[in-house]
Enzyme design. Structure first.
Site, PDB file in Angstrom:
ATOM      1  N   CYS A   1       1.896   2.591   0.960  1.00  0.00           N
ATOM      2  CA  CYS A   1       2.582   3.054  -0.240  1.00  0.00           C
ATOM      3  C   CYS A   1       3.342   1.872  -0.833  1.00  0.00           C
ATOM      4  CB  CYS A   1       3.548   4.179   0.142  1.00  0.00           C
ATOM      5  SG  CYS A   1       4.589   4.730  -1.220  1.00  0.00           S
TER       6      CYS A   1
ATOM      7  N   GLU B   1      -3.258  12.399  -8.348  1.00  0.00           N
ATOM      8  CA  GLU B   1      -3.086  13.525  -7.404  1.00  0.00           C
ATOM      9  C   GLU B   1      -3.807  14.777  -7.918  1.00  0.00           C
ATOM     10  OE1 GLU B   1      -1.194  14.085  -4.346  1.00  0.00           O
ATOM     11  OE2 GLU B   1      -1.081  11.913  -4.108  1.00  0.00           O
TER      12      GLU B   1
ATOM     13  N   CYS C   1       0.279   0.114  -6.496  1.00  0.00           N
ATOM     14  CA  CYS C   1       0.442   1.469  -5.941  1.00  0.00           C
ATOM     15  C   CYS C   1      -0.904   1.861  -5.346  1.00  0.00           C
ATOM     16  CB  CYS C   1       0.836   2.418  -7.060  1.00  0.00           C
ATOM     17  SG  CYS C   1       0.713   4.164  -6.629  1.00  0.00           S
ATOM     18  N   THR C   2      -0.874   2.457  -4.168  1.00  0.00           N
ATOM     19  CA  THR C   2      -2.134   2.730  -3.464  1.00  0.00           C
ATOM     20  C   THR C   2      -2.936   3.876  -4.092  1.00  0.00           C
ATOM     21  OG1 THR C   2      -0.881   4.068  -1.890  1.00  0.00           O
ATOM     22  CG2 THR C   2      -1.372   1.792  -1.250  1.00  0.00           C
ATOM     23  N   HIS C   3      -2.344   4.569  -5.046  1.00  0.00           N
ATOM     24  CA  HIS C   3      -3.119   5.571  -5.786  1.00  0.00           C
ATOM     25  C   HIS C   3      -4.047   4.918  -6.828  1.00  0.00           C
ATOM     26  CE1 HIS C   3      -0.224   8.502  -4.232  1.00  0.00           C
ATOM     27  NE2 HIS C   3      -0.930   9.484  -4.762  1.00  0.00           N
TER      28      HIS C   3
ATOM     29  N   THR D   1       5.531   1.925  -3.153  1.00  0.00           N
ATOM     30  CA  THR D   1       6.931   2.268  -3.402  1.00  0.00           C
ATOM     31  C   THR D   1       7.765   2.089  -2.138  1.00  0.00           C
ATOM     32  OG1 THR D   1       6.147   3.872  -5.028  1.00  0.00           O
ATOM     33  CG2 THR D   1       8.421   4.104  -4.272  1.00  0.00           C
TER      34      THR D   1
ATOM     35  N   ASP E   1       1.839   7.702   3.390  1.00  0.00           N
ATOM     36  CA  ASP E   1       2.051   7.557   1.945  1.00  0.00           C
ATOM     37  C   ASP E   1       2.732   8.837   1.473  1.00  0.00           C
ATOM     38  OD1 ASP E   1       1.750   6.556  -0.750  1.00  0.00           O
ATOM     39  OD2 ASP E   1       0.073   7.928  -1.001  1.00  0.00           O
ATOM     40  N   SER E   2       3.154   8.819   0.215  1.00  0.00           N
ATOM     41  CA  SER E   2       3.737  10.034  -0.355  1.00  0.00           C
ATOM     42  C   SER E   2       2.683  11.132  -0.528  1.00  0.00           C
ATOM     43  CB  SER E   2       4.349   9.709  -1.711  1.00  0.00           C
ATOM     44  OG  SER E   2       3.349   9.166  -2.553  1.00  0.00           O
TER      45      SER E   2
ATOM     46  N   TYR F   1       7.094   9.757  -4.875  1.00  0.00           N
ATOM     47  CA  TYR F   1       8.284   9.021  -4.430  1.00  0.00           C
ATOM     48  C   TYR F   1       8.767   8.060  -5.537  1.00  0.00           C
ATOM     49  CZ  TYR F   1       7.674  10.066   0.642  1.00  0.00           C
ATOM     50  OH  TYR F   1       7.582  10.643   1.892  1.00  0.00           O
TER      51      TYR F   1
HETATM   52  N1  DGL Z   1       0.946   5.611  -3.354  1.00  0.00           N
HETATM   53  C1  DGL Z   1       2.349   5.465  -3.702  1.00  0.00           C
HETATM   54  C2  DGL Z   1       2.602   4.009  -4.021  1.00  0.00           C
HETATM   55  O1  DGL Z   1       1.811   3.196  -3.570  1.00  0.00           O
HETATM   56  C3  DGL Z   1       2.693   6.447  -4.757  1.00  0.00           C
HETATM   57  C4  DGL Z   1       4.157   6.589  -4.925  1.00  0.00           C
HETATM   58  C5  DGL Z   1       4.607   7.875  -5.498  1.00  0.00           C
HETATM   59  O2  DGL Z   1       4.538   8.863  -4.796  1.00  0.00           O
HETATM   60  O3  DGL Z   1       5.096   7.856  -6.633  1.00  0.00           O
HETATM   61  O4  DGL Z   1       3.557   3.618  -4.650  1.00  0.00           O
END
Ligand code: DGL
Length: 266
Positions: free
Chosen positions: A73, A152, A186-188, A75, A10-11, A42
């Protein structure tokens, strides 16, 4: 039986929501996790940049003998899955289809919301997938660009006035659209489940993209043999902060400091 590790990336921290699910559902698996913490987010970047970063992430992971890769991720999955899968000789699993499949199972009203980063929403990947599978759906989308930096920074708790204001700002329109299912694309975002659920109410089912991708990995990859698996963590910047916040995502502490990777050299 295949004891080779699964690569997950992931990012940043968000992909740990998939790792948590892998730990719960597939405790025997060995996992190599890479979080590109030097270049997060990202989701505000153009597709060419996301593809370039993702190729480097995969090239680093492929220094290990893997049995498969989970793009944890939304994205990267939305923008680069086809490219990465075409370039790979092992299975590459993204979050979009597993998450859509779960949403399609859950919805009763056929009114589904999708939230994600700006790049994810701009790509139209979730919407396209949902409507291809079920054309009569009504899909409502919303980019939430400030959610990733909040997560984050660990600003995820109910009662935090900043995240509660952002949730109201981003989700008020969706709330009025009568959705019964919301894809956390988004996984966050699963870290924001409490704040989002309390704003939208219990009638809206929240779909966790990290968990959905991990479940897809379980069905697609040959399982490891007996014995508890190990997880190694790698980041491209600031291992100490990553370790400090990782517990929030994993519901357990990372025993050691993640290893540092110079990702631009891949
Ligand atoms: N966890 C990423 C996603 O699922 C975050 C992307 C980002 O870094 O903006 O999209």
């Amino acid at each position: 039986m295949d004891n080779r590790p699964i690569g997950v990336f992931d990012s940043g921290l968000g992909g740990l929501t998939a790792v948590r699910r892998l730990h719960e559902a597939m405790p025997n698996e060995n996992i190599i996790y890479f979080g590109d913490t030097a270049r997060v987010p990202y989701g505000t970047r153009p597709p060419e940049t996301i593809i370039r970063y993702a190729r480097q992430d995969v090239a680093f992971l492929r220094t290990f003998d893997l049995k498969g890769i989970v793009i944890a991720c939304g994205t990267v999955s939305s923008v680069a899955l086809d490219t990465l899968a075409a370039e790979s000789d092992i299975p590459v699993i993204g979050v979009v289809w597993p998450t859509c499949a779960r949403a399609l199972r859950e919805t009763r009203s056929n009114r589904i919301g999708v939230i994600g980063t700006a790049s994810t929403i701009r790509s139209g990947a979730y919407e396209r997938m949902l409507l291809t599978a079920r054309p009569e759906l009504q899909v409502f989308t919303r980019a939430c660009p400030l959610f990733v930096p909040m997560v984050e920074n660990g600003r995820v708790q109910r009662g935090d006035v900043v995240i509660e204001t952002l949730v109201r700002e981003y989700l008020s329109e969706l709330k009025g659209q009568g959705i019964d299912t919301l894809i956390l694309g988004c996984t966050h975002y699963p870290l924001l489940r409490g704040v989002i659920a309390s704003y939208l109410g219990s009638s809206v089912k929240l779909i966790d993209s990290g968990a959905a991708a991990a479940d897809a990995a379980r069905t697609m990859l040959t399982p490891a043999g007996r014995g508890r698996g190990t997880t190694r963590y790698f980041v491209s910047d600031d291992p100490a902060s990553f370790r400090q916040l990782a517990g929030l995502f994993l519901n357990e502490e990372i025993p050691q400091l993640p290893e540092l990777v110079e990702i631009t050299s891949y």
